[in-house]
Design a protein around this motif. Structure first.
Motif, mmCIF file in Angstrom:
data_model
loop_
_atom_site.group_PDB
_atom_site.id
_atom_site.type_symbol
_atom_site.label_atom_id
_atom_site.label_comp_id
_atom_site.label_asym_id
_atom_site.label_seq_id
_atom_site.Cartn_x
_atom_site.Cartn_y
_atom_site.Cartn_z
ATOM 1 N N GLN A 121 0.954 -1.168 0.015
ATOM 2 C CA GLN A 121 -0.125 -0.043 -0.046
ATOM 3 C C GLN A 121 0.789 1.096 -0.102
ATOM 4 O OE1 GLN A 121 -2.495 -0.583 3.329
ATOM 5 N NE2 GLN A 121 -4.260 -1.349 1.972
ATOM 6 N N ALA A 122 2.272 1.022 0.801
ATOM 7 C CA ALA A 122 2.894 2.186 0.747
ATOM 8 C C ALA A 122 3.571 2.709 -0.747
ATOM 9 C CB ALA A 122 4.057 2.109 1.961
ATOM 10 N N GLU A 123 3.703 1.458 -1.320
ATOM 11 C CA GLU A 123 4.576 1.696 -2.644
ATOM 12 C C GLU A 123 3.323 2.128 -3.706
ATOM 13 O OE1 GLU A 123 6.655 -1.620 -4.366
ATOM 14 O OE2 GLU A 123 7.021 -2.366 -2.504
ATOM 15 N N LEU A 124 2.124 1.618 -3.635
ATOM 16 C CA LEU A 124 1.175 2.259 -4.357
ATOM 17 C C LEU A 124 0.899 3.723 -4.142
ATOM 18 C CD1 LEU A 124 -1.242 1.748 -6.430
ATOM 19 C CD2 LEU A 124 -2.579 1.094 -4.592
ATOM 20 N N GLN A 125 1.064 4.159 -2.742
ATOM 21 C CA GLN A 125 0.483 5.437 -2.373
ATOM 22 C C GLN A 125 1.799 6.374 -3.034
ATOM 23 O OE1 GLN A 125 -2.211 6.572 -1.175
ATOM 24 N NE2 GLN A 125 -1.438 8.617 -1.684
ATOM 25 N N ARG A 126 2.927 5.846 -2.889
ATOM 26 C CA ARG A 126 3.982 6.598 -3.436
ATOM 27 C C ARG A 126 4.127 6.974 -4.968
ATOM 28 N NH1 ARG A 126 7.273 3.897 0.327
ATOM 29 N NH2 ARG A 126 7.667 2.282 -1.015
ATOM 30 N N LEU A 146 1.135 -2.666 -9.019
ATOM 31 C CA LEU A 146 0.989 -2.032 -7.628
ATOM 32 C C LEU A 146 -0.271 -2.575 -6.942
ATOM 33 C CD1 LEU A 146 3.465 0.789 -7.626
ATOM 34 C CD2 LEU A 146 3.862 -1.259 -6.940
ATOM 35 N N ARG A 147 -1.272 -2.201 -7.677
ATOM 36 C CA ARG A 147 -2.861 -2.301 -7.129
ATOM 37 C C ARG A 147 -2.823 -3.556 -7.056
ATOM 38 N NH1 ARG A 147 -5.419 2.247 -11.308
ATOM 39 N NH2 ARG A 147 -5.138 3.990 -9.471
ATOM 40 N N LEU A 148 -2.334 -4.516 -7.989
ATOM 41 C CA LEU A 148 -2.564 -6.209 -7.855
ATOM 42 C C LEU A 148 -1.936 -6.664 -6.595
ATOM 43 C CD1 LEU A 148 -3.975 -8.576 -9.027
ATOM 44 C CD2 LEU A 148 -1.753 -8.716 -10.644
ATOM 45 N N LEU A 149 -0.598 -6.139 -6.631
ATOM 46 C CA LEU A 149 0.044 -6.654 -5.315
ATOM 47 C C LEU A 149 -0.777 -6.383 -3.710
ATOM 48 C CD1 LEU A 149 2.679 -7.685 -4.298
ATOM 49 C CD2 LEU A 149 3.787 -5.879 -4.517
ATOM 50 N N ALA A 150 -1.008 -5.149 -3.847
ATOM 51 C CA ALA A 150 -1.881 -4.726 -2.634
ATOM 52 C C ALA A 150 -2.877 -5.528 -2.434
ATOM 53 C CB ALA A 150 -2.248 -3.424 -2.635
ATOM 54 N N GLU A 151 -3.880 -5.916 -3.690
ATOM 55 C CA GLU A 151 -4.937 -6.744 -3.253
ATOM 56 C C GLU A 151 -4.549 -8.237 -2.944
ATOM 57 O OE1 GLU A 151 -8.896 -7.523 -3.306
ATOM 58 O OE2 GLU A 151 -7.931 -5.586 -3.207
ATOM 59 N N LYS A 152 -3.540 -8.514 -3.619
ATOM 60 C CA LYS A 152 -2.948 -9.928 -3.470
ATOM 61 C C LYS A 152 -2.738 -10.100 -1.968
ATOM 62 C CE LYS A 152 0.784 -13.288 -4.050
ATOM 63 N NZ LYS A 152 2.048 -13.421 -4.924
#
Length: 316
Positions: A121-126, A146-152
């Motif tokens: 989530q931090a990576e996606l926000q950056r 990045l969105r897919l990784l957060a959802e995973k």
């Protein structure tokens, strides 16, 4: 004209038919139903409880803890049926339960998934912040990754939580299996269902027993029943729960006076002598009284219905 002897009294057939009923009614009216104590005839001490303790599992006896004459308490071990295989099976089931319990308490996967979600989530926000300042700073493909990784990572938390719940259910199952095995093993112990005296041992160490075979016979002797008979007209006044007194003359001893209470009045009248059977239960705490003794007994009259205190006195 001289007076002669009075004429004889003539008894008609109708008077003969009514005579027994008339005499019986007169006896009922004249009987002292409530005056004084009621004597009980032909009183005999008897055992209240007798149990033949059976085997609940088949096998060979490897222990016999009692013999004839042993006084036992309720729950005391009488004998044991050996089964080494069942004992080892219980150890295995308990180990399986311990393993399952540790797995159920292990939340490492959940904590790791939560930490991974925080990072993604931090990576996606950056990335989103960079796009806000520089529209072409991050490609759409990278943003989707990045969105897919957060959802995973979110789904991994749910998966880890579900696996932990399953592990808890498995631990409960293993605990139940261990308990079942423990209950089966406990049935190899033959314990006393009542307190009393062992009067017969049916099996010895080394003998094989099947399920329901009697192993030990126990009789309760700390509480006895005095059985006797009263007249039917006295039983009709309501003797249930009435206080009673039992007098016992023992050889080379003073007379014992034991209080008791009427616990049963037979609803049936003996057609031969018109008596009614009654039971009185008494305490035998000192074990001085023996079943089979003939005793004297009386039941309190209608003026004294209270049960006396449960103690034994001695008449000098």
């Amino acid at each position: 004209m001289g007076s002669g002897p009075p004429p004889p009294f003539l008894v008609t057939s109708e008077m003969k038919r009514l005579l027994p009923w008339t005499l019986g009614l007169a006896a009922l009216i004249a009987a002292p139903a409530t005056a004084g104590d009621i004597p009980v005839n032909s009183t005999l001490l008897k055992i209240i409880e007798t149990v033949e303790v059976p085997a609940q599992q088949a096998g060979a006896l490897d222990k016999m803890q009692v013999r004839e004459g042993t006084i036992v308490d309720r729950g005391e071990l009488l004998a044991h049926i050996g089964d080494k295989e069942m004992e080892l099976k219980l150890v295995a089931k308990q180990a399986e339960h311990a393993i399952a319990q540790r797995e159920a308490n292990n939340d490492v996967n959940i904590r790791f998934s939560r930490k991974s979600l925080e990072v993604s989530q931090a990576e996606l926000q950056r990335a989103l912040d960079a796009i806000a300042n520089f529209p072409n700073a991050v490609t759409q493909t990278e943003l989707d990754r990045l969105r897919l990784l957060a959802e995973k990572n979110r789904l991994e938390i749910e998966q880890s939580s579900e696996q932990q719940e399953i592990a808890k259910l498995t631990a409960n199952l293993k605990e139940a299996e261990a308990a079942i095995t423990g209950e089966r093993l406990a049935k190899h112990k033959i314990v006393a269902p009542i307190e009393g005296m062992v009067v017969h041992v049916f099996r010895r160490v080394g003998e094989w027993v099947d399920i329901a075979d009697p192993v030990v016979k126990i009789v309760r002797i700390d509480r006895l029943r005095a059985e006797g008979f009263v007249r039917s007209e006295e039983a009709a006044i309501g003797l249930e729960d009435r206080a009673a007194t039992v007098r016992v003359s023992l050889p080379n001893s003073d007379q014992l006076v034991v209080p008791g209470k009427v616990t049963f009045v037979d609803p049936e009248v003996d057609p031969v002598n018109g008596d009614v059977r009654v039971w009185v239960e008494i305490e035998n705490a000192d074990l001085k009284l023996r079943p089979g003794l003939r005793v004297e007994m009386s039941i309190a009259g209608d003026d004294d219905k209270e049960t006396p205190p449960a103690e034994v006195t001695v008449d000098k």
